[in-house]
Design a protein around this motif. Sequence first.
Motif: not given
Length: 296
Positions: A229, A258, A261, A264-265
């Motif tokens: 990640k 994870q 996240e 979203d990135r």
Amino acid sequence: MPTFTALTTLAGQDAAERLAEALENLTPEPTGVGSFEIEDGSGLWEVGAYFEAKPDRAGLALLAAMHGAADFVVSELPETDWVAKVRRELTPVEAGRFFVYGSHDADKVPADAVALLIEASMAFGTGHHGTTQGCLQALDGLITDGLLARSVLDLGCGTAVLAMAAARAWPDATVLASDIDLVAVEVAQANTKANGLSGRVRCVEAEGMDHPALAAAAPFDLVLANILKGPLIMLAPAVMDSLESGGFVILSGILNTQADEVIDRYCGLGNSLCDRLVIGDWTTLILRKGDGNQAE
């Protein structure tokens, strides 16, 4: 002959690397030392060492105290023929059209499969881990959907099983396999040779996206990144900059907790989530560049 491990945890990368360096000067000397971040959001790092003789427990305790680490846990490992053990326990893996096997299972390869040979002595990245299986299944799905890739990057390639799968899928494509670790690059080169793909997959030692060969081969139609990640999030802008508009990225090495996240990135950079595959505790993501609308 038994071997020994000594493991501890402490906060922060810099502290972990200093402790790992100090461990190398311990007597008796360890045969190997490593440190890596524990991917649970705690900020802790694990530092470990391997010994062929009983380690100096007093020395380990002193190092732990000096570096603010937890007490080392020392374990004795019995003598084991690891290659024989792996051969017994690693059965072939089928992921869509791909069939990953060791030479001891060569007689089990289906006639219509895309076969990928990974020896038991090079077991990391054989396809048995949920992350590698997820990537192979995702790749199989893109091929079925009609993707015709001309340039492919396997970022953090390990054994290069994903790069080799791409090379078999698209015989005319330029395929690169990169890794930050020189040993992994050497393993990747050995595997491409064993699979008759030495001239089809170029293996390079590179930190992230920083290598002239990667720049020369870009833009990529497909990037496969089965890492962790943290690096996935850090490298997101560089990965997407290297991708052709409308190109795909397959991401793995992501715990299920994870995944949002990472999504979203990457979607925050204007990409769309095409699919997510869950195998055990691990998630694999397929995203496409150039469409900011997320899909579930």
